[in-house]
Design an enzyme around this catalytic site. Structure first.
Site, mmCIF file in Angstrom:
data_model
loop_
_atom_site.group_PDB
_atom_site.id
_atom_site.type_symbol
_atom_site.label_atom_id
_atom_site.label_comp_id
_atom_site.label_asym_id
_atom_site.label_seq_id
_atom_site.Cartn_x
_atom_site.Cartn_y
_atom_site.Cartn_z
ATOM 1 C CE LYS A 172 17.025 51.089 28.688
ATOM 2 N NZ LYS A 172 17.578 52.167 27.828
ATOM 3 C CB SER A 220 22.569 51.051 22.320
ATOM 4 O OG SER A 220 22.717 52.451 22.470
ATOM 5 C CD GLU A 251 13.497 51.839 37.925
ATOM 6 O OE1 GLU A 251 12.873 50.911 38.473
ATOM 7 O OE2 GLU A 251 14.614 51.700 37.389
HETATM 8 C C1 LIG Z 1 18.871 52.771 28.122
HETATM 9 C C2 LIG Z 1 19.754 52.970 26.961
HETATM 10 C C3 LIG Z 1 21.170 52.847 27.080
HETATM 11 C C4 LIG Z 1 21.877 52.628 28.385
HETATM 12 O O1 LIG Z 1 21.703 51.425 29.017
HETATM 13 P P1 LIG Z 1 22.789 50.269 29.112
HETATM 14 O O2 LIG Z 1 22.247 49.394 30.171
HETATM 15 O O3 LIG Z 1 24.125 50.861 29.474
HETATM 16 O O4 LIG Z 1 22.837 49.609 27.789
HETATM 17 C C5 LIG Z 1 21.934 52.971 25.932
HETATM 18 N N1 LIG Z 1 21.382 53.224 24.729
HETATM 19 C C6 LIG Z 1 20.049 53.366 24.582
HETATM 20 C C7 LIG Z 1 19.513 53.653 23.217
HETATM 21 C C8 LIG Z 1 19.194 53.252 25.684
HETATM 22 O O5 LIG Z 1 17.868 53.394 25.523
#
Ligand SMILES: *Cc1c(COP(=O)(O)O)cnc(C)c1O
Length: 400
Positions: free
Chosen positions: A95, A384, A117
């Protein structure tokens, strides 16, 4: 390598095929168009590109590693599995890539406050981090129920210097936090900016957030080509709003031989009402200022959704994903809470990498699919984020 021909997306009105747009009052459309104009300006500016590149390298720690998960591949006995390590970024997830971009844009536009938010607090922490770095005030709205559940993220946001607004109305959760943050934004949209946390909302956010996240796939493509002289056969990533997945997919969209799979939460099962599989079971509709696939109740309200991973429970999804699904360019699959827990434990124990529960959805798909493929095939999973944030919860569920 064969080539497809995807041109630039979206069009000037913010449409990906029939999805996206700006389904908001005209006054707000004008404000969004100013944001788009400023964004198009800075993305052409070499100084901005240099600053972003330097911060990606020296602040976030990019490029993130590409790791060959040899032991996991061997255990599964099929395709070779590779991990794109967004979990190694500063703040522990992807993010920060777009939060930094949004904070720099806010500063360039002379905005006096960044508003957002947060549900579980991941977006709030990434944004508070970026705003601390850039030096711009940040105000995060969070439901009181979530504040009590997500103590570590709440204190991090306070330490990082953002103003945390507890929201006690309604169910005091994410939905109410969105309403509260949006009301604050509407008090002065000229001077404030609402920093959207994924590739969702009105144009230009789906485009802008995607562009900032595209670094994931650009790096991965180059890393793969320079190390192996070829591209991966499969890419996979979890889909909540859809920004880490679109960030991985974008650089490969025209590589016809690369198959892409977005993985949505099947929660407690697709046959229950406790999932968040928007592209799999939803239908085209409207939410939060855009047209996209939506999960709705019979009276047309957004469905209450569920996932073991709080970052994935959203009843809408990015308009570009909606379009890529209809075109068949990306396949969308699902993983249940249980499969996701199993994947979380397996990656931890076989590779010593604890993935976020969100990312574990993509890991679960790879665990299911690798054994069906031959050993010369490759799967690249986007990790992610890291799973430390989920450790207490998982330990409780599994009675560790
Ligand atoms: C917020 C988050 C997501 C989901 O958000 P996307 O917009 O689908 O990428 C996925 N993995 C992690 C670790 C997150 O913090």
């Amino acid at each position: 390598m064969s080539k497809l021909e995807f041109g630039p997306m979206p069009d000037a009105q913010g449409y990906f095929g029939e999805y996206g747009g700006q389904i908001i009052p005209p006054e707000l459309q004008a404000v969004m168009n100013d944001i788009d104009k400023a964004y198009e300006e800075i993305r052409q500016m070499p100084e901005f590109q240099d600053e972003l590149k330097t911060l990606f390298a020296d602040y976030i720690g990019r490029p993130s590693a590409l790791f060959h998960a040899r032991r996991l591949s061997e255990k599964l006995g099929g395709a070779q599995i590779f991990l794109k390590r967004e979990d190694l970024n500063h703040t522990g997830a992807h993010k920060v890539n777009h939060c930094l971009g949004e904070a720099l844009l806010a500063k360039y536009m002379g905005k006096t406050k960044v508003i957002a938010e947060t549900g579980a607090g991941q977006h709030g922490v990434a944004l508070a981090t970026a705003c601390a770095l850039v030096g711009i005030p940040c105000e995060i709205h969070m439901g009181q129920v979530d504040i009590e559940k997500e103590h570590p993220n709440v204190v991090k946001m306070k330490i990082l210097g953002c103003t945390l607004i507890p929201v006690t109305r309604g169910t005091a959760t994410l939905k109410d936090a969105v309403d509260s943050a949006f009301e604050e934004y509407l008090k002065d949209p000229q001077n404030y900016i609402y920093a959207i946390g994924s590739v969702v909302g009105p144009h230009p956010f789906p485009k802008m957030v995607r562009d900032f996240q595209s670094v994931i796939g650009e790096e991965a493509r180059e890393q793969f080509l320079s190390r192996f002289g070829k591209l991966p056969d499969y890419l996979t990533a979890c889909v909540g709003g859809g920004c880490n997945s679109i960030g991985l997919f974008t650089a490969f969209l025209n590589d016809e031989d690369v198959q892409m799979v977005g993985v949505e939460p099947a929660g407690k099962g697709l046959d229950t009402d406790q999932h968040s599989a928007t592209l799999t079971l939803g239908k085209p509709g409207q939410i939060h200022g855009m047209k996209c696939y939506v999960l709705e109740t019979e009276d047309g309200e957004p469905m209450p959704v569920h996932s073991i991973a709080s970052g994935l429970d959203y009843p809408g999804v990015g308009p570009q994903h909606s379009y890529l699904k209809d075109l068949g360019r990306v396949q969308y699959a699902t993983a249940t809470d249980q499969e996701c827990l199993d994947a979380y434990m397996m990656l931890s124990r076989v590779e010593g990498i604890i993935p976020a529960l969100e990312s574990s959805h993509a890991v679960a798909w790879a665990i299911r699919t690798a054994p069906t493929l031959s050993k010369d095939k490759t799967i690249l999973i986007n990790i992610s984020g890291r799973g430390d944030k989920d450790a207490d919860y998982v330990a409780e569920l599994l009675k560790l």
